[in-house]
Design an enzyme around this catalytic site. Structure first.
Site, short mmCIF file in Angstrom:
data_model
loop_
_atom_site.label_atom_id
_atom_site.label_comp_id
_atom_site.label_asym_id
_atom_site.label_seq_id
_atom_site.Cartn_x
_atom_site.Cartn_y
_atom_site.Cartn_z
N CYS A 183 1.66 -5.82 -24.23
CA CYS A 183 2.81 -6.69 -24.01
C CYS A 183 3.34 -6.56 -22.58
CB CYS A 183 3.87 -6.34 -25.05
SG CYS A 183 5.17 -7.54 -25.09
N TYR A 214 -3.36 -1.26 -8.97
CA TYR A 214 -3.71 -1.44 -7.56
C TYR A 214 -4.25 -2.84 -7.27
CZ TYR A 214 -4.32 3.62 -8.31
OH TYR A 214 -4.17 4.92 -8.69
N1 LIG Z 1 -6.14 6.66 -9.01
C1 LIG Z 1 -6.76 6.12 -7.82
C2 LIG Z 1 -7.35 7.17 -6.94
C3 LIG Z 1 -6.36 8.23 -6.60
C4 LIG Z 1 -7.02 9.30 -5.86
C5 LIG Z 1 -6.25 10.58 -5.94
N2 LIG Z 1 -5.52 10.90 -4.74
C6 LIG Z 1 -7.75 5.06 -8.25
O1 LIG Z 1 -7.79 4.71 -9.39
O2 LIG Z 1 -8.49 4.52 -7.48
#
Ligand SMILES: N[C@@H](CCCC[NH3+])C(=O)O
Ligand SMILES: Cc1ncc(COP(=O)(O)O)c(C=O)c1O
Length: 486
Positions: free
Chosen positions: A413, A385
């Site tokens: 890698c 993200y």
């Molecule tokens: N995986 C996401 C949050 C997802 C929430 C679940 N709907 C994070 O790392 O921020």
């Protein structure tokens, strides 16, 4: 030279208005500003002004204390224990997650205090962190649980959770998972037409009414990264209000299999404005009124999870559980509803760090890389993200260590294998400790074995300061076991 001459002509308040300093104050952790002083060669009046600003930020920040913090000796501590000592005490020099058990307790207590006087269920979102020891701890503190798979349901049963305080969510629940949920008496959210059909089938197979909530997609923008937004009208989750009547009619046609007990929404994750929750709750109680008008005796309003945390450690004011609950309290209590909340991140994220050993530093082109033994395999949020998680060395720099801007990367890698970009850090020596903060949520639970980096062990610090292993590290032999007898 030019920088220092320009700065020396400024008074302290002009100094704070300069873009460089604004950026410094808004986007960097106060601890690291001390390193920047020497590099920017600030004149003394400006240093004083910046320091004053930092200390007022620190006071705001005290509203939320980070359980991992540096002391005056320059070492990082968790609950009074030096992280460097822990690193020296563990047998294997591989990355590990380190939690504060007292912080986990404090996080639950913040919600419990906020919910005082309301009928409520805290449904901990197990996807955030599925460590069995943490689950048992939350169960003992009175939490329910929020699940998205049959295995999460099996795990919380194992941890002793009360099924009537558990909620089964998801846009692709399978019939055999729904059968298990129906047998146990778990609350089930209806997500779509086919999901409703599957829930009815499960109710029929088990010969029991399944207690259901309608997951409404309220189309409220959570103002977060698109990958963690779930309540927009084009999201894959929940049903849109224009279909509500169809669902109510279907539920009425299946009284033997279904009992409608409430409505649910979940807007997204990392939300840092409580007004967003308020907007959704206003819409949701309108739906509840409409559902009640049709003779359904619904009692649960489930507003989901999603409360963000202070990932930047830069003094931002993040709403607390109390702020969140206060914005919906009146709406809920005036209708005699039971409030269900589904926090994940805000219960676990700040309780842990990923602890790494520095492997070395290198420079390519105009980029400096600080290579550690942790990676996107153990902690994928930055790669996935572009998420920011604060990074610190666990010990003070060696005298004369140059402060540089580093991309903190792992050995995997992939060029996307980074834990942090453009981090200003004193150049560490090989073997030094480096932590990635706020790693309690969606870190270990999203870890993989990519490049055969086996999933790391986990430890927590108990109330008395002792260290306890709460999960074994995965081993190479574990991997080989998948092939035994094949
Ligand atoms: N995986 C996401 C949050 C997802 C929430 C679940 N709907 C994070 O790392 O921020
Ligand atoms: C339905 C549902 N409930 C609860 C959560 C937990 O969210 P958070 O960890 O942001 O509190 C999620 C994840 O976004 C979710 O999808």
């Amino acid at each position: 030279m030019a920088t220092s001459m320009t700065s020396s002509k400024l008074n302290s308040s002009e100094c704070l208005q300069k873009p460089t300093f604004k950026l410094l104050l808004s986007s960097r952790a106060p601890q690291r500003i001390s390193f920047s002083f020497s590099r920017l060669r600030l004149p003394l009046p400006c240093r004083a002004a910046v320091s004053e600003q930092i200390s007022s930020q620190t006071i705001t920040k005290r509203a939320f204390q980070h359980c991992f913090s540096k002391k005056e000796d320059g070492f990082l501590y968790c609950e009074g224990v030096k992280v460097q000592d822990i690193m020296q005490s563990v047998q294997e020099k591989r990355p590990f997650y380190l939690y504060s058990k007292p912080q986990l307790t404090r996080n639950v207590e913040a919600y419990t205090a906020a919910l005082e006087g309301l009928d409520s269920i805290i449904g901990y979102a197990v996807k955030a962190n599925n460590n069995l020891k943490i689950l048992k701890h939350f169960q003992e503190l009175g939490c329910g649980a929020v699940l998205v798979s049959g295995n999460e349901l099996r795990l919380v049963m194992h941890a002793g959770f009360d099924p009537s305080r558990c909620i089964f969510n998801g846009n692709g629940k399978l019939v055999d998972e729904l059968v298990l949920a129906a047998e146990k008496g778990v609350l089930v959210n209806i997500d779509s037409e086919f999901d409703l059909r599957h829930i009815i089938e499960a109710g029929r197979l088990v010969g029991k009414q399944v207690k259901v909530l309608l997951r409404v997609n309220p189309d409220v923008d959570p103002q977060v990264h698109p990958y963690v937004a779930t309540g927009n009208k084009n999201s894959k989750f929940g049903i849109r209000n224009e279909k509500l009547q169809w669902f109510l009619d279907e539920i009425k046609r299946h009284p033997r299999e279904l009992l409608l007990v409430g409505a649910h929404c979940h807007l997204g994750s990392t939300i840092t404005k409580v007004d967003i929750f308020k907007d959704a709750a206003v819409l949701m109680v309108q739906y509840i009124d409409l559902i009640r008008d049709q003779g359904f005796d619904v009692k649960f309003l489930n507003i989901g999870g999603g409360l963000g945390i202070d990932y930047y450690h830069a003094g931002a004011v993040i709403p607390t559980p109390m702020d969140l609950i206060n914005t919906v309290r009146e709406l809920v209590s005036s209708r005699g509803l039971t409030l269900v909340i589904e926090p994940g991140r805000s219960l676990v994220a700040n309780s842990a760090t990923l602890v790494n050993w520095v492997t070395g530093v290198k420079t390519n082109g105009n980029k400096n890389f600080l290579v550690v033994n942790g990676s996107m395999s153990e902690l994928i949020r930055p790669s996935l993200y572009g998420a920011y998680q604060h990074i610190e060395l666990v010990a003070p720099p060696t005298p004369g260590a140059e402060v540089c801007t580093y991309d903190v990367v792992g050995p995997v890698c992939e060029s996307a294998d980074f834990l942090g970009k453009d981090r200003e850090l004193p150049t560490p020596s090989e073997g030094a400790g480096l932590v990635v903060h706020d790693a309690g949520a969606y870190c270990m639970s999203m870890a993989s074995t990519y490049n055969l980096k086996m999933r790391p062990p986990e430890y927590w610090i108990e109330v008395d300061g002792s260290l306890k292993q709460i999960r074994k590290g995965e081993t190479f032999d574990d991997h080989l076991r998948f092939f035994e007898g094949l």
